[in-house]
Structures are given as structure tokens and as C-alpha cells.
Design a protein around this motif. Structure first.
Motif, mmCIF file in Angstrom:
data_model
loop_
_atom_site.group_PDB
_atom_site.id
_atom_site.type_symbol
_atom_site.label_atom_id
_atom_site.label_comp_id
_atom_site.label_asym_id
_atom_site.label_seq_id
_atom_site.Cartn_x
_atom_site.Cartn_y
_atom_site.Cartn_z
ATOM 1 N N ASP A 34 52.454 26.612 -13.761
ATOM 2 C CA ASP A 34 52.414 25.327 -14.709
ATOM 3 C C ASP A 34 51.333 25.071 -15.303
ATOM 4 O OD1 ASP A 34 53.889 21.779 -14.523
ATOM 5 O OD2 ASP A 34 53.163 23.329 -16.133
ATOM 6 N N GLY A 36 50.796 23.164 -17.516
ATOM 7 C CA GLY A 36 50.861 21.646 -18.057
ATOM 8 C C GLY A 36 50.676 20.577 -16.965
ATOM 9 N N GLY A 79 56.902 15.666 -17.556
ATOM 10 C CA GLY A 79 57.206 15.473 -18.705
ATOM 11 C C GLY A 79 58.901 15.316 -18.804
ATOM 12 N N SER A 82 60.964 14.478 -13.931
ATOM 13 C CA SER A 82 61.201 14.889 -12.360
ATOM 14 C C SER A 82 59.861 14.350 -11.909
ATOM 15 C CB SER A 82 61.365 16.539 -12.357
ATOM 16 O OG SER A 82 60.116 17.012 -12.884
ATOM 17 N N TYR A 193 45.029 18.796 -20.289
ATOM 18 C CA TYR A 193 45.824 20.086 -20.633
ATOM 19 C C TYR A 193 45.032 21.014 -21.613
ATOM 20 C CZ TYR A 193 49.389 16.580 -19.730
ATOM 21 O OH TYR A 193 50.264 15.650 -19.044
ATOM 22 N N GLY A 220 55.151 25.168 -18.046
ATOM 23 C CA GLY A 220 56.121 24.457 -17.163
ATOM 24 C C GLY A 220 57.131 23.659 -18.078
ATOM 25 N N THR A 221 57.035 23.939 -19.189
ATOM 26 C CA THR A 221 58.087 23.228 -20.127
ATOM 27 C C THR A 221 58.911 24.282 -20.787
ATOM 28 O OG1 THR A 221 56.736 21.099 -20.605
ATOM 29 C CG2 THR A 221 58.374 21.748 -22.023
ATOM 30 N N ILE A 305 54.589 20.424 -27.722
ATOM 31 C CA ILE A 305 54.635 20.976 -26.333
ATOM 32 C C ILE A 305 54.894 22.549 -26.753
ATOM 33 C CG2 ILE A 305 55.066 21.530 -23.984
ATOM 34 C CD1 ILE A 305 55.467 18.479 -23.653
#
Ligand SMILES: O=C(CCCl)NNC1=[NH+]CCN1
Length: 330
Positions: A34, A36, A79, A82, A193, A220-221, A305
Motif C-alpha cells: 500500500d 498510500g 481513506g 477501515s 504520500y 492501496g485504493t 487518488i
């Protein structure tokens, strides 16, 4: 040194999971790499069993090289809402054949429902900048920051693919993995980031619209989250597309294939084109012929993103040495 590892998409390419070996003897967990975030956390023997649902567990007691960092804790939220939290060990972590002998491994004692219900995901391996790491009382370095000086070149590359395995490479650029030049753009790491600015976009075969889009490259998005003005323009080209207030998202007919979406990189005219089919993210079963849009608005985040929907259309170089991103078609 150099290394590489295969990464496999979960259904709908919602995330990509990569095998990582932790401890001695090695305990293999499948982690979501990830860019992010910057914590390496895992489901563990310390995760309450009612929160575990098929995930593999890191068991520090079975690792001869595990060391508990007494009094250290971590707590992270993502984001998508979670979250997870827990305690901290130091142990050996091997990814792509490359070993960091003393990596902070964050063992979860709490995970949110999104993680419990994601049975194949054993945790996350953050490749953002260390300033984002949540460990208290002292922030920890990411696996990449720890391995970087061993690498032939202080970079890693992401080659994610639609519906098939992709690759993460460390320390080198695979010339066979991309087509044409790699265009580099500077990264502003002040928010932790991989933040960069695209100079514009095009919809379908339309002309490039020059406008600055500041966003993060985030493996990760899942989706591509862009300024609402651009998102409205995109879906306005598609008969039947609509903002579904129930879903809180743009939806579109699953057929015909919608227009491609391109974003510019650098000042050399390089563009990355996302095939329209990537924007048919998933069928909304209850509605039948309608699909969930792979492009959604970045409202409320403060930046865009460039998630997997964008990344899987490109070969991306994350250059930790020069703090820059390289983008190429493939
Ligand atoms: O949290 C973010 C967005 C940062 Cl602005 N990306 N990383 C991630 N990991 C799990 C869900 N999302």
C-alpha cells in the motif's frame, strides 16, 4: 541487490495481495502492498479470534528472531474508513527475496469489519513515507526505507494488471515491462504520500484539457478518485450514467464500453490512457445492467487518488532516491 515479487488481484481487482515472509522460520502472509500508508501490520496470534475469519496469522512466539517493543503501540485508519490497531515487534521481513532483518512488524489486537471480512488479506505493507507511520512513542521506518540503501537503485516499480497477476520490482527497472519513455514528475512528500500533479486529462478521443490535478499514487485504493468537476464531465458523455445517491457513487450502464480516460504526465506530452472497460468496475447486481463506476469524486479528501484503476493502466516507478514518480504506458 534487486528483487521482484508477483502480486495477485482479489476479485474485481479490489486489492492486490503479495506473499511476504516474516520471522524465523519464515511465516508467509499475503499482504496488501500500500503506497498510500506507511505501517506494516498483520493479523496475529494477538488478534481476538472473533475478529479473524480465515486470515493467516503472524505468531511472534514461533519466531526465534521476534523481539517485542515493550510499550509501543499503533493505530491507523484508512481513506475508506477501515481501521486497525495493536502492538509492535521487530522481526525479519523478506519481500521479493530481499530481507530486512529488523523491521517493525505491527501485530493487530483490533481490526475493523472491512478487514475481518476480507479473508485472504493478512495485513498491509505500507510503502508510503515514514512520516505517516503511526507507531508510538517512536515512528518506524517502512520496509522500503530500510532496504533502500541495499538496492542497486533506490526505487521500486508497480506493474499492476486488470484481472491478472502483476509485479512489484525493487532496485531496478524492467525495460520489458513498459512501452516507450518513462516520464518523471516530482513528488511532494510533505504529507507522507507519493503526491504529484498531473497537468491535465482527456476524455475518450477528446482534446487534452489543461488543468492541474494534485493527487497521490496509491496502490492501496481501488478506484480513481478525481475532482468532481472532471468526474461530472466524464459521466456526462455516457448515456444512462447517473449519480446514485443510494450508493453514494456514479453508476453507468455495463454496456456499451464507456470512453477511455487519459491523464497527462510531465511536460513532454506523455499521457496514460485508462481503457473504458476499467471504468466498468463491477455490476450492481440488484440493478442488473448498471455498473459501479471506476472513476469517482475525491470530494472531502483534499487531493485526488490515483488508485488501482489508474495504476493498472501504467508502469509506475516510485523513486525514493530522487523523490519522483515515473509513469509509462505498457
Ligand atoms: O488510506 C488510503 C488513502 C489515503 Cl488518502 N490508502 N490506502 C489504503 N489502504 C487500505 C485502504 N486504503
Amino acid at each position: 541487490s534487486t528483487g521482484n515479487e508477483v502480486t495477485k488481484p482479489e476479485s474485481y481487482d479490489v486489492e492486490y495481495l503479495t506473499p511476504v515472509s516474516i520471522g524465523t522460520p519464515g511465516q508467509v502472509l499475503h499482504l496488501d502492498i500500500d503506497t498510500g500508508s506507511s505501517d506494516l501490520w498483520v493479523f496475529s496470534s494477538e488478534t481476538p479470534s472473533n475478529l479473524v475469519n480465515g486470515q493467516s496469522l503472524y505468531e511472534p512466539a514461533k519466531s526465534s528472531t521476534a523481539q517485542k517493543l515493550e510499550g509501543y503501540t499503533w493505530k491507523i485508519s484508512y481513506g475508506d474508513g477501515s481501521s486497525s490497531s495493536g502492538v509492535v515487534y521487530r522481526d525479519s521481513v523478506t519481500l521479493g527475496g530481499l530481507t530486512v532483518s529488523s523491521q517493525a512488524v505491527e501485530a493487530a489486537t483490533q481490526v475493523s469489519e472491512e478487514f475481518t471480512s476480507d479473508s485472504n488479506n493478512d495485513g498491509l505493507l505500507g510503502l508510503g513515507f515514514g512520516s505517516l507511520n503511526t507507531v508510538q512513542p517512536k515512528g518506524q521506518k517502512t520496509w522500503f526505507e530500510n532496504i533502500m540503501q541495499e538496492l542497486d537503485s533506490p526505487i521500486f516499480t508497480a506493474d499492476l494488471k486488470a484481472g491478472e497477476p502483476g509485479t512489484y520490482n525493487f532496485g531496478y527497472i524492467d525495460k520489458n515491462a513498459h512501452i516507450g519513455n518513462i516520464s518523471y514528475v516530482s513528488v511532494n512528500d510533505s504529507n507522507g504520500y507519493w503526491t504529484w500533479t498531473s497537468p491535465g486529462y482527456a476524455i475518450g478521443t477528446g482534446a487534452l484539457v489543461s488543468t492541474q490535478i494534485m493527487g497521490i499514487a496509491d496502490t492501496g485504493t481501488t478506484l480513481l478518485l478525481l475532482p468532481s468537476t472532471i468526474v461530472v464531465m466524464y459521466y456526462a458523455q455516457i448515456p444512462g450514467a447517473l449519480y446514485d445517491a443510494t450508493q453514494g457513487a456514479y453508476t453507468l450502464p455495463c454496456s456499451p464500453t464507456p470512453p477511455d480516460f487519459s491523464f497527462a504526465v510531465g511536460d513532454d506530452g506523455q499521457v496514460i490512457t485508462i481503457p473504458g472497460e476499467y471504468i466498468l468496475y463491477a455490476a450492481i447486481t440488484s440493478i442488473g445492467t448498471m455498473c459501479f463506476g471506476g472513476i469517482q469524486a475525491d470530494s472531502g479528501i483534499g487531493f485526488s487518488i490515483f488508485g488501482d484503476v489508474a495504476l493498472k493502466a501504467a508502469f509506475v516507478v516510485f523513486d525514493g532516491g530522487k523523490k519522483r514518480l515515473g509513469w509509462a504506458s505498457k
